[in-house]
Enzyme design. Structure first.
Site, PDB file in Angstrom:
ATOM      1  N   HIS B  65       0.833  -1.206   0.000  1.00  0.00           N
ATOM      2  CA  HIS B  65       0.000   0.000   0.000  1.00  0.00           C
ATOM      3  C   HIS B  65       0.863   1.249   0.000  1.00  0.00           C
ATOM      4  CE1 HIS B  65       0.316   1.324   4.286  1.00  0.00           C
ATOM      5  NE2 HIS B  65       0.485   0.051   4.549  1.00  0.00           N
ATOM      6  N   ASP B 175       6.231   3.323   6.517  1.00  0.00           N
ATOM      7  CA  ASP B 175       5.073   2.426   6.445  1.00  0.00           C
ATOM      8  C   ASP B 175       4.142   2.998   5.379  1.00  0.00           C
ATOM      9  OD1 ASP B 175       2.717   1.013   6.708  1.00  0.00           O
ATOM     10  OD2 ASP B 175       2.382   1.520   8.794  1.00  0.00           O
ATOM     11  N   GLU B 207      -5.147   1.383   2.585  1.00  0.00           N
ATOM     12  CA  GLU B 207      -4.936   0.256   3.494  1.00  0.00           C
ATOM     13  C   GLU B 207      -5.227   0.715   4.905  1.00  0.00           C
ATOM     14  OE1 GLU B 207      -2.606  -2.399   6.257  1.00  0.00           O
ATOM     15  OE2 GLU B 207      -2.459  -0.255   5.986  1.00  0.00           O
ATOM     16  N   GLU B 208      -4.753   1.916   5.209  1.00  0.00           N
ATOM     17  CA  GLU B 208      -4.883   2.448   6.575  1.00  0.00           C
ATOM     18  C   GLU B 208      -6.335   2.781   6.921  1.00  0.00           C
ATOM     19  OE1 GLU B 208      -2.409   2.227   8.425  1.00  0.00           O
ATOM     20  OE2 GLU B 208      -0.550   2.527   7.314  1.00  0.00           O
ATOM     21  N   ASP B 230       4.398  -5.687   3.414  1.00  0.00           N
ATOM     22  CA  ASP B 230       4.034  -4.626   4.355  1.00  0.00           C
ATOM     23  C   ASP B 230       5.033  -4.643   5.504  1.00  0.00           C
ATOM     24  OD1 ASP B 230       2.692  -2.530   5.567  1.00  0.00           O
ATOM     25  OD2 ASP B 230       0.716  -3.471   5.401  1.00  0.00           O
ATOM     26  N   HIS B 314       3.683   4.234  12.634  1.00  0.00           N
ATOM     27  CA  HIS B 314       2.634   5.264  12.689  1.00  0.00           C
ATOM     28  C   HIS B 314       3.049   6.519  13.465  1.00  0.00           C
ATOM     29  CE1 HIS B 314      -1.009   2.659  11.315  1.00  0.00           C
ATOM     30  NE2 HIS B 314       0.070   2.464  10.591  1.00  0.00           N
TER      31      HIS B 314
END
Lengths: 328, 354
Positions: B65, B175, B207-208, B230, B314
């Site tokens: 992603h 990420d 994706e998130e 990922d 994150h």
């Protein structure tokens, strides 16, 4: 409008038991569309034929309710929730089963703290005094809805089940107002939104629209002590940017905002953290369907006295009409 | 292509979950250098296609992603402040005192204000800060702010890409831009190899925000096998050993109900044969990645997962080892170019005979 809203909101139709409300809606729109059918899950699909884009508008016809789970020996009914029912909002309310039998929602008096209130400490009383008597009217699995009238006051509609019968009313109003359309419009009255957006996805899979818009209610941030939220009653149609399930597709979102500006339709922008509407299941269906939402701001959602603004409803109709007639 | 240069370019791109449209072309341009065909779908997934040489090849989909976590404007406060909500799982405490960009009609610089410790009460000191307590300070006059920024505009975190002396890199968006980088590097390797399988490399969206791009892509492509690239958690002091992985010691490969056992075993065997280092990443259920959605798409898809360990997920200061990105690319490209990729035991028996 109020008469239509009253009839729709007053009709029985909890999630999974939409037959009666579907019948009422079917009668209202029969003869005004080119195709009208019910799919396997019970979604009512009304199509106005056209050669342009295929656009799906979805309003769910199911409402929240309570389901009988166990009948006590002395006739009291234990129950669970269908959809997001609040124990606090339910307390002291009347509920009505499909057969018209009404019950009072009460709680065990030993309960001290309001925070300890949950459905396992509550029951429905239909006025009988034995399991046998109760079972003549209500069996486990029977579903009841809140019982509350519909009024118009100070330019607001107040009723149970405005979530989302007001959306259904908007779609019915649109069907009545449209004559020839260039685009092909599928008006879908969906089932089981309140238990996980279950009807809209399968309907969208079958219809495969180019664009889809969910027409549902949304919370407001304009009541005393509420959480901060930029939506107010009476400030226009809410164009959904994001809810808990969907980030609106730019194609749909931008088109709605452009049309609202062009036709001077009062609108506001909606960003919600939790909860989702039918767009959530439509936009991931069949390889992805660009989806968004136009919402009717609604106070006290999922209570027997939900409140919407009549002017907002008009603006939602105007905006959706512009959207489905738009040829670009 | 140098891994650090590529990753730096990718990390600079703003593709906040749900707002990837403007970024899709840059990814498309990069993919295009190494593919037979590249396109962007309705949801802004970027698909690079590399044709296989044989009818008997499988259809392999590789996803990483390219969306990033961010914030979204929910309202205004007086004196140039904005209220926000999250796009994806942001870590609220890691947002305090960060510099951000609000993507309105034009980009607006802002800082996320933090009450200084001197002004915090005893209770406030103990509590975790909630997203609803945060504000972005833009310094703009209210009129101008309302003119420039609308409710619903996305916000990205500002942070520089930094090369570290130990072969690591730190910054925002690692990420999963390190996964996208691995995809690009894998495509680069595949460019000059003849392979039987049809390979679809996809930089996916949202994706998130609920695996949205993976759901639409797997339906549209209908692959025989999917490889998800990922990030997983990198090791750090005092973190749970079972859920974290050492940086630079090989790529963790997903093991658990989400992943097809036979194909995973083949992948591990291949790594072993080729001398590519791996670790095992055990996921008892939902791995929290696209694998979970892809597995149940259509009639079901055999999924495997290759991870890149990443520290401080994150936040605006994520950290990966560049060598792991190369390792992931090496493993995935070898796998995709593999002569026979077998779906099941029965399938394996069949292919053994020809």
């Amino acid at each position: 409008m109020i008469e239509l809203v009253r009839e729709l909101a007053g009709t029985y139709g909890p999630s999974g038991r939409e037959d009666e409300i579907r019948g009422v809606i079917r009668k209202k729109i029969s003869g005004k569309v080119d195709e009208l059918y019910t799919d396997t899950l019970g979604n009512l699909i009304a199509v106005k034929k056209g050669n342009g884009k295929r656009i799906m508008l979805a309003a769910h016809m199911d409402e929240i309710g309570v389901v009988a789970t166990y009948i006590e020996e002395n006739g009291f009914i234990r129950f669970s929730n269908i959809g997001g029912v609040s124990p606090v909002f339910s307390l002291g309310q009347r509920v009505r089963f499909a057969n018209g039998v009404c019950g009072c929602v009460c709680y065990e008096e030993k309960l001290k703290e309001p925070k300890d209130l949950n459905f396992s400490k509550m029951f429905i009383d239909i006025g009988t005094n034995s399991r046998e008597r109760t079972m003549e009217y209500v069996s486990p699995g029977d579903i009841a809805v809140f019982e509350a009238g519909t009024i118009e006051q100070n330019g607001r509609y107040i009723s149970k089940a405005l979530d989302d019968r007001i959306g259904c009313a908007v779609l019915i109003e649109l069907i009545g107002q449209l004559n020839e359309v260039k685009n092909e419009i599928a008006f879908v009255f969906t089932v089981q939104e309140e238990v996980g957006l279950r009807g809209a996805g399968t309907a969208a899979y079958a219809i495969k629209p180019d664009l889809a818009v969910a027409v549902d209610v949304t919370n407001t941030g304009d009541t005393p002590g509420c959480n901060p939220l930029s939506i107010e009653l009476g400030k226009g149609a809410a164009v959904m940017i994001k809810d808990g399930r969907t980030i609106s597709h730019p194609l749909v979102k931008n088109k709605l905002i452009d049309l609202a500006k062009r036709f001077d339709i009062q609108y506001q922008l909606e960003v919600i953290e939790k909860g989702g509407n039918d767009a959530g299941s439509i936009h991931t269906t069949a390889g992805g369907i660009p989806s968004g939402g136009v919402s009717i701001p609604c106070r006290y959602m999922h209570s027997p006295c939900e409140m919407v603004d009549a002017g907002d409803v008009k603006n939602v109709v105007k905006l959706l009409k512009a959207f489905i007639q738009s040829e670009d | 292509m140098r891994t650090d240069t590529l990753l730096e370019q990718l990390c600079k791109i703003n593709a906040i979950a749900g707002f990837e449209a403007s970024a899709s072309n840059e990814i498309k341009e990069i993919f295009g250098r190494y593919c037979d065909k590249v396109w962007v779908d309705t949801f802004y997934n970027v698909i690079g296609y590399k044709k296989g040489s044989s009818k008997n090849g499988k259809k392999i989909m590789i996803t990483a992603h390219y969306d990033q976590i961010g914030l979204i404007v929910t309202g205004y406060e007086k004196n140039g402040f904005l209220r926000v909500s999250n796009l994806g799982g942001v870590d609220t405490k890691a947002l305090l005192a960060r510099e951000v960009t609000v993507h309105g009609k034009k980009d607006v610089f802002g800082v996320i204000g933090a009450k200084p410790p001197h002004l915090l009460s005893g209770d406030e000191m103990k509590k975790n800060v909630k997203l609803t307590d945060l504000f972005i300070d833009t310094g703009l006059p209210d009129e101008e702010l309302k003119e420039t920024v609308a409710v619903g505009d996305p916000v990205s975190i500002n942070s520089q890409f930094v090369r570290m002396v130990n072969g690591c890199a730190a910054g925002r968006n690692l990420d999963n831009r390190c996964g996208v980088a691995a995809c690009v590097l894998a495509l680069e390797k595949l460019k000059n190899i003849e392979h039987e399988n049809d390979v679809y490399v996809i930089a996916t969206v949202q994706e998130e925000a609920g695996l949205i791009g993976a759901i639409s892509s797997s339906y549209n492509i209908e692959p025989d096998i999917a490889v998800v690239i990922d990030v997983c958690h990198g090791d750090m002091p005092e973190a749970d050993k079972a859920s974290t992985f050492t940086l630079g010691k090989g790529v963790p490969v997903g093991v658990g109900p989400a992943f097809n056992k036979n194909v995973t075993q083949q992948l591990l065997k291949l790594a072993d044969q080729e001398g590519i280092p791996t670790q095992l990443c055990v996921e008892a259920g939902d791995p929290g990645t696209e694998a979970w959605a892809i597995q149940v798409s259509g009639m079901g898809i055999a999924v495997v997962e290759v991870c890149i360990p990443l520290r401080y997920m994150h936040t605006g200061a994520e950290l990966v080892n560049l060598e792991d990105v190369d390792t992931a690319a090496a493993l995935v490209s070898k796998f995709a170019a593999g002569r026979t990729v077998r779906l099941s035991k029965e399938d394996a028996d069949d292919t053994d005979t020809d």
